[in-house]
Design an enzyme around this catalytic site. Structure first.
Site, PDB file in Angstrom:
ATOM      1  N   HIS A 260     -10.111   7.062  -1.629  1.00 22.40           N
ATOM      2  CA  HIS A 260      -8.939   7.052  -0.753  1.00 22.40           C
ATOM      3  C   HIS A 260      -8.705   8.443  -0.164  1.00 22.40           C
ATOM      4  CE1 HIS A 260      -4.887   6.381   0.744  1.00 22.40           C
ATOM      5  NE2 HIS A 260      -5.282   5.132   0.816  1.00 22.40           N
ATOM      6  N   PRO A 261      -8.482   8.499   1.145  1.00 20.14           N
ATOM      7  CA  PRO A 261      -8.498   9.810   1.817  1.00 20.14           C
ATOM      8  C   PRO A 261      -7.180  10.572   1.758  1.00 20.14           C
ATOM      9  CG  PRO A 261      -8.303   8.069   3.423  1.00 20.14           C
ATOM     10  CD  PRO A 261      -8.346   7.392   2.090  1.00 20.14           C
ATOM     11  N   CYS A 262      -6.195  10.107   0.998  1.00 20.20           N
ATOM     12  CA  CYS A 262      -4.893  10.765   1.095  1.00 20.20           C
ATOM     13  C   CYS A 262      -4.945  12.215   0.629  1.00 20.20           C
ATOM     14  CB  CYS A 262      -3.836   9.980   0.323  1.00 20.20           C
ATOM     15  SG  CYS A 262      -4.231   9.726  -1.395  1.00 20.20           S
ATOM     16  N   LYS A 263      -5.879  12.549  -0.264  1.00 16.22           N
ATOM     17  CA  LYS A 263      -5.935  13.930  -0.734  1.00 16.22           C
ATOM     18  C   LYS A 263      -7.048  14.742  -0.076  1.00 16.22           C
ATOM     19  CE  LYS A 263      -2.840  13.960  -4.183  1.00 16.22           C
ATOM     20  NZ  LYS A 263      -1.915  12.997  -3.554  1.00 16.22           N
TER      21      LYS A 263
END
Lengths: 361, 313
Positions: A260-263
């Protein structure tokens, strides 16, 4: 310097966002430098119009994964950070007068250097949601599989009379027993992954996807694609089902494992900050030498490592298309994906995403 | 002299291939189970570095199929440097037909015959493959079986004492350059001449190209999917047979081009003239336990909407 993209790079590092034209630029560089990566068009009906139609996402195929993540201890986040620092030291060393290429991928090997620990000690306790999901998975599979059993043709009958034995022993095909016996020392067959990088519009970062193939001679399961549960065997428990989940790949709609690219943006910022922080050290050491010297400290060293140091360092330097424009900010747009891969390699350490050592044909 | 052995090919369809098969079956073929042309790619074997234990591990190149296998414009591109394979695809509408030996034998023989017939023409099919499938579209389960037909050469090829040895880097580099210059994506090419001035030609021109070249300097180079140090890959099998039957070459040097520094070279020969009988073919792919048998791809976890809904919770 004539690349208009470069003029805005300091801005985008500042806002930590990674814009789609830069994704294309970085992808072009990655595919140019490491032809194991290539652009794909994807399903035209799902094409993202902010990307060129023939450059929708990046793919590299058959990336080997030598062992399961549970066999190695990867859970200590602090140590990871220290390793990142040490890669900078190495980068400087590389620029040293001897110019001796270091061992392959030293600095990427964020966790690899650690020895294997006894299995029981290192098996991370599954978190509650993880355990739940696993149970559900197997239950589902069983329900589905039972009715299928009748339909599956009997494998022994299937081949009767189909093919005569090849007269001499001309087929060299490892039997299951042979593979098992050699598995410990020299794997003949390994699990492999297709790795994909798409551009995530919402988070404005690249996004990493995995599709796994089973070992060709796995003893039990007859299924070629890895099930989600199997894929997560290759992801350290810290990430599986948390930052790493199964989601629909935007360009085909298939369910693939994805980080997941949120970080991503903040982690990449950290990586780049560290690299930039290291730049002045080298700059002071040789203030008068121009781009080529500067290029050597970080990216040059990195690229050389990534390519396995096969060519003499000096040649490498000449060929780098981005030897110029090294001015204000040490890290260029083009290198973003190279750095990104290092980051991904720390999330899926057993998958050799960074095995960009394969020679171009 | 030891008999020459070949490493068989293994297949690796991508998930997008199964999606493409789905839409081909549903939108175009429907109940039509006639044979369809298809394409695949074949990669050279690779060496990978084992960071944990040191040393390198050889990984065989496999036959890959993507969403472009049935000729769709938007299909995935084959990996750079891969060899193009042309194949025949047949989907059976029932599992019984798929299981039946006779139907498979029939189609295999027809492919084999077309390969043999092509050897007499100017466009030999050296890399043809066959794929038979049965698609359970409701469950997203695909039964499939690949065949990579190869001629059984009688007598068998033999390799000189010492077997395959590491090839010189310079020769490999030159052969690769020549292969690029020929710019066809076929698996094999002919190379002759002294170091530094070598020239190349397609396999079909063997008679003219090797005219007057001593047999020790006739090189057949090919992109080798095998990683075994002592055995070349499957594709060269048909090439060797073709060279012997059509061009009368019974003594050549094979150069196995493999990624990295693992290319091999060795001199092979036929101990006697080829048998005049009609040759037989082999090549059904073995399954994961090394037996002749079909394989199953269960894409349910990735494509079944019901299961996906479960996982999305």
């Amino acid at each position: 310097m004539n690349n208009p993209l470069l003029s805005i790079q300091s801005q985008y590092w500042a806002v930590r966002d990674y814009l789609s034209p830069e994704f294309v630029a970085a992808g072009d560089f990655l595919t140019f430098k490491f032809p194991v990566w290539q652009w794909e068009k994807g399903d035209p009906s799902r094409a993202r119009d902010f990307l060129p139609h023939d450059k929708q996402y990046l793919i590299t195929r058959n990336v080997p994964c030598l062992r399961r993540a549970t066999a190695v201890n990867y859970t200590d986040a602090d140590e990871d950070a220290e390793k990142l620092l040490s890669f900078l030291d190495e980068a400087e060393e590389v620029a040293g007068p001897d110019g001796k290429p270091r061992g392959d991928d030293d600095w990427v090997a964020t966790h690899i250097g650690r020895g294997q620990l006894p299995y029981l000690r290192i098996t991370p306790l599954p978190t509650q949601p993880l355990a739940n999901l696993n149970i559900k998975d197997t239950a589902d599979e069983q329900i589905d599989e039972i009715p299928d059993m009748d339909e599956i043709p009997d494998m022994d009958d299937e081949a009767v009379g189909l093919e005569e034995e090849d007269d001499a022993v001309r087929i060299v095909h490892p039997s299951a027993a042979e593979v098992n016996s050699t598995a410990g020392q020299n794997l003949l067959q390994v699990r492999t992954y297709d790795c994909l990088i798409s551009y995530d519009k919402h988070y404005q970062t690249p996004r990493f996807w995995l599709y796994g193939y089973d070992e060709p001679l796995a003893d039990s399961a007859e299924q070629n694609p890895l099930t989600p549960a199997q894929v997560f065997q290759d992801v350290p428990a810290d990430y599986a089902f948390k930052t790493m989940t199964m989601e629909a790949f935007p360009h085909s709609g298939q369910q693939l494992a994805s980080v997941h690219p949120c970080k991503h943006a903040s982690v990449m910022k950290k990586f780049i900050d560290r690299m930039e922080a290291a730049q002045p050290t080298e700059g002071e050491a040789a203030p008068l030498t121009s781009g080529s010297k500067k290029g050597k400290w970080g990216i040059g060293g990195m690229v050389r490592k990534v390519t396995g140091g096969s060519a003499p360092p000096a040649d490498k330097k000449e060929k780098e298309p981005s030897g110029d424009g090294e001015g204000s900010s040490g890290v260029q747009v083009d290198f973003y994906l190279v750095i990104f891969l290092k980051f991904i390699a720390s999330i899926v350490p057993t998958i050799e995403v960074d095995s960009t050592t394969a020679t171009a044909l | 002299m030891a008999p020459l052995q070949f490493q068989p090919l293994s297949s690796q369809p991508t998930p997008s291939f199964w999606s493409a098969l789905n839409s081909l079956k549903l939108d175009k073929l429907k109940l039509d189970d006639s044979e369809q042309p298809m394409e695949a790619w074949l990669e050279e074997s690779r060496e990978i570095h084992d960071r944990e234990k040191g040393g390198t591990i050889g990984v065989s190149g496999s036959v890959g199929l993507g969403s472009g296998a049935f000729g769709q414009e938007s299909g995935e591109r084959p990996p750079a440097g891969s060899v193009e394979l042309k194949g025949v695809f047949k989907n059976y509408n029932t599992i019984e037909e798929f299981k039946a030996t006779e139907t498979k034998k029939e189609i295999f023989n027809s492919v084999a015959d077309s390969i043999l017939a092509s050897f007499e023409t100017n466009a030999p099919q050296l890399d043809t493959f066959l794929l038979v499938t049965f698609a359970d579209l409701k469950k997203y389960i695909y039964h499939y079986w690949f065949a990579f037909p190869a001629v059984v050469s009688k007598p068998a090829w033999e390799i000189e004492e010492g077997g395959l040895v590491a090839a010189e880097d310079q020769l490999v580099a030159e052969a690769r350059k020549l292969a690029d210059d020929l710019s066809n994506r076929s698996g094999a090419l002919l190379v002759r001449g002294p170091a530094g001035q070598r020239t190349a030609a397609p396999v079909k021109d063997a008679t003219a190209f090797f005219e007057g070249v001593p047999s020790s300097e006739r090189i057949v180079a090919f992109h080798d999917p095998s990683h075994l140090p002592d055995a070349p890959g499957w594709p060269v099998r048909n090439v060797l047979f073709y060279l012997a039957s059509k061009h009368g070459l019974s003594d050549v040097t094979i150069l196995c081009l493999r990624s990295g520094s693992s290319s091999r070279i060795g001199r092979v020969s036929l101990p006697g003239p080829l048998s005049a009988e009609k040759p037989t073919f082999v090549g059904w792919e073995r399954n994961k336990i090394g037996k002749l048998g079909s394989r199953v791809a269960d894409l349910g976890p990735m494509m079944d909407p019901a299961r996906l809904a479960d996982q999305a919770v």
